[in-house]
Design an enzyme around this catalytic site. Structure first.
Site, mmCIF file in Angstrom:
data_model
loop_
_atom_site.group_PDB
_atom_site.id
_atom_site.type_symbol
_atom_site.label_atom_id
_atom_site.label_comp_id
_atom_site.label_asym_id
_atom_site.label_seq_id
_atom_site.Cartn_x
_atom_site.Cartn_y
_atom_site.Cartn_z
ATOM 1 N N LYS A 22 0.838 -1.212 0.000
ATOM 2 C CA LYS A 22 0.000 0.000 0.000
ATOM 3 C C LYS A 22 0.865 1.252 0.000
ATOM 4 O O LYS A 22 0.641 2.170 -0.799
ATOM 5 C CB LYS A 22 -0.906 -0.013 1.238
ATOM 6 C CG LYS A 22 -1.427 1.353 1.675
ATOM 7 C CD LYS A 22 -2.262 1.245 2.940
ATOM 8 C CE LYS A 22 -2.536 2.552 3.639
ATOM 9 N NZ LYS A 22 -1.407 3.104 4.410
ATOM 10 N N ASN A 23 1.850 1.306 0.899
ATOM 11 C CA ASN A 23 2.586 2.559 1.048
ATOM 12 C C ASN A 23 3.550 2.848 -0.104
ATOM 13 O O ASN A 23 4.026 3.975 -0.236
ATOM 14 C CB ASN A 23 3.290 2.605 2.408
ATOM 15 C CG ASN A 23 2.287 2.819 3.533
ATOM 16 O OD1 ASN A 23 1.112 3.110 3.283
ATOM 17 N ND2 ASN A 23 2.726 2.669 4.765
ATOM 18 N N ARG A 92 -4.348 9.431 3.374
ATOM 19 C CA ARG A 92 -3.219 10.254 3.785
ATOM 20 C C ARG A 92 -2.345 10.652 2.594
ATOM 21 O O ARG A 92 -1.903 11.785 2.445
ATOM 22 C CB ARG A 92 -2.374 9.415 4.763
ATOM 23 C CG ARG A 92 -1.243 10.177 5.384
ATOM 24 C CD ARG A 92 -1.776 11.125 6.399
ATOM 25 N NE ARG A 92 -0.798 12.078 6.864
ATOM 26 C CZ ARG A 92 -1.123 13.244 7.410
ATOM 27 N NH1 ARG A 92 -2.380 13.579 7.542
ATOM 28 N NH2 ARG A 92 -0.196 14.059 7.815
ATOM 29 N N ASP A 116 -5.414 7.913 8.404
ATOM 30 C CA ASP A 116 -5.766 7.354 9.695
ATOM 31 C C ASP A 116 -5.682 8.356 10.822
ATOM 32 O O ASP A 116 -4.764 9.161 10.894
ATOM 33 C CB ASP A 116 -4.851 6.177 9.997
ATOM 34 C CG ASP A 116 -5.300 4.974 9.213
ATOM 35 O OD1 ASP A 116 -6.513 4.812 9.065
ATOM 36 O OD2 ASP A 116 -4.450 4.228 8.749
ATOM 37 N N ARG A 121 -0.582 14.607 13.011
ATOM 38 C CA ARG A 121 0.239 14.235 11.845
ATOM 39 C C ARG A 121 0.631 15.505 11.091
ATOM 40 O O ARG A 121 0.121 15.782 10.008
ATOM 41 C CB ARG A 121 -0.521 13.259 10.946
ATOM 42 C CG ARG A 121 -0.933 11.985 11.652
ATOM 43 C CD ARG A 121 -1.569 10.974 10.733
ATOM 44 N NE ARG A 121 -0.587 10.269 9.935
ATOM 45 C CZ ARG A 121 -0.885 9.296 9.075
ATOM 46 N NH1 ARG A 121 -2.139 8.925 8.904
ATOM 47 N NH2 ARG A 121 0.059 8.701 8.376
ATOM 48 N N ILE A 123 2.670 18.336 8.803
ATOM 49 C CA ILE A 123 3.419 18.199 7.540
ATOM 50 C C ILE A 123 4.462 19.322 7.418
ATOM 51 O O ILE A 123 4.831 19.718 6.324
ATOM 52 C CB ILE A 123 2.483 18.161 6.300
ATOM 53 C CG1 ILE A 123 1.590 19.409 6.227
ATOM 54 C CG2 ILE A 123 1.652 16.906 6.278
ATOM 55 C CD1 ILE A 123 0.932 19.581 4.858
ATOM 56 N N GLN A 125 7.601 19.301 7.867
ATOM 57 C CA GLN A 125 8.855 18.914 7.194
ATOM 58 C C GLN A 125 8.679 18.867 5.670
ATOM 59 O O GLN A 125 9.615 19.148 4.923
ATOM 60 C CB GLN A 125 9.362 17.568 7.720
ATOM 61 C CG GLN A 125 9.713 17.580 9.195
ATOM 62 C CD GLN A 125 10.731 18.662 9.534
ATOM 63 O OE1 GLN A 125 11.818 18.731 8.947
ATOM 64 N NE2 GLN A 125 10.384 19.526 10.473
ATOM 65 N N ASP A 307 2.919 0.559 12.207
ATOM 66 C CA ASP A 307 1.736 -0.033 11.556
ATOM 67 C C ASP A 307 1.534 -1.498 11.945
ATOM 68 O O ASP A 307 0.510 -2.096 11.605
ATOM 69 C CB ASP A 307 1.863 0.073 10.029
ATOM 70 C CG ASP A 307 1.889 1.517 9.550
ATOM 71 O OD1 ASP A 307 1.623 2.418 10.356
ATOM 72 O OD2 ASP A 307 2.175 1.735 8.356
ATOM 73 N N ILE A 329 6.362 6.521 17.636
ATOM 74 C CA ILE A 329 6.051 7.343 16.453
ATOM 75 C C ILE A 329 4.672 7.980 16.607
ATOM 76 O O ILE A 329 4.506 9.178 16.381
ATOM 77 C CB ILE A 329 6.145 6.482 15.177
ATOM 78 C CG1 ILE A 329 7.586 5.993 15.040
ATOM 79 C CG2 ILE A 329 5.710 7.274 13.939
ATOM 80 C CD1 ILE A 329 7.858 5.111 13.863
#
Ligand SMILES: CC(=O)N[C@H]1[C@@H](OP(=O)(O)OP(=O)(O)OC[C@H]2O[C@@H](n3ccc(=O)[nH]c3=O)[C@H](O)[C@@H]2O)O[C@H](CO)[C@@H](O)[C@@H]1O
Ligand SMILES: C=C(OP(=O)(O)O)C(=O)O
Length: 421
Positions: A22-23, A92, A116, A121, A123, A125, A307, A329
């Protein structure tokens, strides 16, 4: 929304084949718009995120087809247009259109992504990277406006303050066609980043060092695809089936894995006492007993993946003693805990630490899949439990698990997905 109905108590056995990651896929599809030719992927997982990405592509006049794991994308007639916010919010990785549109048109306007609900989360960076490459970035009304229209993008030296998969990929996407050389230091090292670099390099890009924490990108002016890119296997899906096999399996073979991508996970399974038989591209999990409690600490690759923190939890319920999980994380990634308690699990959280105690028996209940991996955890618990478990918000699970009902049914599971009232 859909719900998943599981009749627990059966022992499962047989073989399951892991799909494409998926990623990787959710980065490769946005990356495809950088190409000056049509592109072709195989081993594409049939997951909701992929279908939503296709909707986003179509809104830019980028036609795509998807059948039997093969996806073809034709970005040659792409036009700049507003992106559909419902699809953007559904996942995401829609934030990768920030990097790829910036790389393609020197400009991107993208609504804040969904994905998720696992705690904050940010952003920052990603934005730091875009700015270093010469873009201006502003935010209003839930939308990020990024532009380098005046002077174009140029290579830069970027040190990421946190190791971020998304920021590393977004900077690669923006820099791949920029003027000059970009260096990313403290880059994430996930295998999915190597997969993306392989795809781009096969089209003529010059991305070096992917898989290490220093990535060097020399900008090129065109990207032309001449081959089919085969997506790497999903290490998170594989880890989920490993946990399933350990808890309710009577001998399950998991095919299409890259053992090196799973080492942090399989080494924990061995520590638990699971006698895994790891082969070149598959792993056999025999029926297992007498597991011992362990401690799990998540960290960026090659560490234990956040995950997989929830998917391993049902295995920890079987272990003797108290296991401890620290998700460094996403410390707020605890959506499964309350739901597991409804099923009779002896599990608790305190100050962000999850304590998992041996539990003799789980019972079926109605529980909610608050996010993809919480859902995966509850699904495994449902197979362990006596009676019927109903998992609501199951679309969250379908975001990332390929052909789920088909694969589970082949292993002997009694599971179905039906509309939620
Ligand atoms: C589509 C995709 O690939 N998703 C994965 C990706 O998400 P994603 O790319 O969103 O996660 P990151 O690697 O960016 O996040 C890692 C950590 O860095 C922090 N951070 C990140 C970016 C930023 O600009 N600022 C910042 O502070 C995050 O809050 C988090 O604590 O990696 C996560 C961590 O392995 C996985 O759980 C997700 O499955
Ligand atoms: C957190 C995850 O996904 P996303 O980043 O796509 O929300 C995940 O796959 O566990």
């Amino acid at each position: 929304m859909k719900k998943m109905i599981i009749k627990g108590g059966q022992r499962l056995s047989g073989e399951v084949t892991i799909g494409g990651a998926k990623n990787s896929t959710v980065a490769l599809i946005p990356a495809a718009i950088l190409a000056d030719t049509p592109v072709r992927f195989d081993s594409v997982p049939d997951i909701l995120d992929v279908h939503n990405l296709m909707v986003i592509l179509e809104s830019m006049n980028v036609h795509s087809t998807f059948k039997d794991g093969v996806m073809e994308i034709d970005p040659t007639q792409i036009v700049e247009s507003p992106l559909p916010s419902k699809a953007i919010k559904s996942l995401r990785a829609s934030y990768y259109f920030m990097g790829s549109l910036l790389g393609k048109f020197n400009r991107a306007t993208v609504t804040f992504p969904g994905g998720d609900n696992i705690g904050p989360r940010p952003i920052d960076q990603h934005i730091k990277g875009f700015k270093a490459l010469g873009a201006t970035v502003s935010e209003s009304d839930d939308t990020v406006y990024i532009s380098a229209k005046d002077r174009g993008l140029h290579g830069a030296h970027i040190f990421l303050d946190v190791v971020s998969v998304g920021a590393t990929i977004n900077v690669i996407l923006a820099a791949v066609k920029a003027q000059g050389v970009t260096t990313i230091e403290n880059a994430a090292r996930e295998p999915e980043i190597i997969d993306l670099a392989t795809f781009l390099n096969n089209m003529g890009a010059k991305v070096r060092g992917a898989g290490t924490d220093v990535i060097r990108i020399e900008g090129v002016s065109e990207l032309k695809s001449t081959t089919t890119h085969t997506i790497i296997p999903d290490r998170i899906e594989a880890g989920t089936y490993l946990s399933l096999a350990t808890t309710v399996g009577d001998g399950i073979t998991i095919n299409n894995i890259i053992p090196e991508h799973l080492e942090s996970f399989t080494s924990k399974m061995v520590e638990l006492g699971v006698p895994l038989e790891v082969d070149e591209d598959k792993v056999f999990v025999p029926s297992t007993h007498d597991l011992q409690a362990i401690e799990v600490n998540t960290s960026p690759f090659p560490g234990f993946a956040t995950d997989l923190q929830q998917p391993i939890t049902p295995t920890l319920l079987k272990a003797n003693g108290q296991s401890i999980i620290n998700d460094h994380i996403y410390p707020e990634r605890i959506k499964h805990v309350l739901e597991l308690k409804k099923m009779g699990a002896d599990i608790a959280t305190e100050n962000g630490v999850i304590y998992v105690n041996h539990t003799d028996k789980l019972v079926g209940a109605e529980v909610e899949a608050g996010e993809i991996r919480a859902g995966a955890c509850l699904m495994i618990a449902g197979f362990m439990a006596e009676g019927t478990t109903v998992i609501t918000e199951a679309d969250n699970i379908l975001r990332g698990y390929d052909n789920l009902v088909k694969k589970l049914t082949k292993l002997g599971a009694d599971v179905s997905i039906v509309p939620q009232d």
